[in-house]
Design an enzyme around this catalytic site. Structure first.
Site: not given
Ligand code: FPP
Length: 240
Positions: A16, A33, A67, A127, A187
């Site tokens: 975030d 972003h 958005r 992973l 977060r």
């Protein structure tokens, strides 16, 4: 000091703060972003290097469609760019990429990139990197209920559902190799909410919050939060 022998098996991250980061720099949200994607790449690398088994990131929620068109297409454009530039490295690092969520409805170019990524990395054994895309936890739970009902009507299963069976019908279930519940949920950006992320799976997760905005999240910050996790005393409802 981070104890490499006691790492969480599964780390989930709500990335975030890209928008606020961009605003602070006087940049567009899409640039935020883009910076977020760079941070994400570093954290995938760090997780792989540390030997963490599962990393899940919340990249696009079922609510993010609200958005602006520009921001939505910007995010999916980044996904295509990410795959183009980094698929080879992911594959070399033996990372297996999976998607949590119904990504059949994302823009065609992004869907094609995702399909290519899943196919290229499907046999990797390092992973497991889960990208939550068009993901929402309530939708995931309802989908599980409806799939169980359909399988019951088709005679593929019968009787009461228990927790283990229910979990297999979630996105984190059979189709993605039965992902263990997240040990740690991080977060960033000072918000302290789950925002419809992994509601079922988070039953016993540890939560760690940081004020750092996602584009500023570095492997050093990551390690400090892993240390914080290692200081927690996990009892799973029992007593020591
Ligand atoms: C939250 O910040 C971030 C998102 C909704 C998108 C996350 C996307 C990336 C990190 C890059 C794209 C990568 C992939 C794989 C698609 P926000 O926009 O809610 O920030 P704000 O709360 O400051 O406005």
């Amino acid at each position: 000091m981070l104890d490499k022998g006691r790492l969480p098996r599964h780390v989930a991250i709500i990335m975030d703060g890209n928008g606020r980061w961009a605003k602070k720099q006087g940049l567009s949200r899409v640039k935020g972003h883009n910076a977020g994607m760079e941070a994400m790449k570093e954290i995938v690398r760090a997780s792989s290097d540390l030997g963490i088994q599962y990393l899940t990131v919340y990249a696009f929620s079922t609510e993010n469609w609200k958005r602006s068109q520009e921001e939505v297409s910007g995010i999916f454009g980044l996904l295509v760019k990410f795959v183009k530039l980094d698929l080879r490295e992911l594959d070399e690092k033996n990372v297996r990429v999976k998607v949590l969520g119904d990504y059949s409805v994302i823009p065609a170019a992004a869907k094609k990139s995702m399909d290519e990524t899943l196919e290229t990395t499907k046999d990797n054994t390092g992973l497991q990197f889960n990208i939550a895309l068009n993901y929402g936890s309530r939708a995931e739970i309802l989908r599980a209920v409806n799939r169980i009902q359909a399988d019951s009507l088709a005679g593929k299963r019968q009787g009461p559902v228990d927790e283990a069976e229910f979990a297999r019908y979630l996105y984190t279930g059979d189709e993605n190799g039965n992902v263990p519940d997240p040990d740690l949920i991080i977060r960033t950006s000072g918000e302290e909410r789950l925002s419809n992320f992994l509601l079922w799976q988070a039953a016993y997760s540890e939560f760690v919050f940081t004020d750092v905005l996602w584009p500023d999240f570095t492997p050093e910050v990551y390690e400090s939060l892993l240390e914080e996790y290692q200081r927690r005393d996990r009892r799973f409802g029992g007593r020591k």
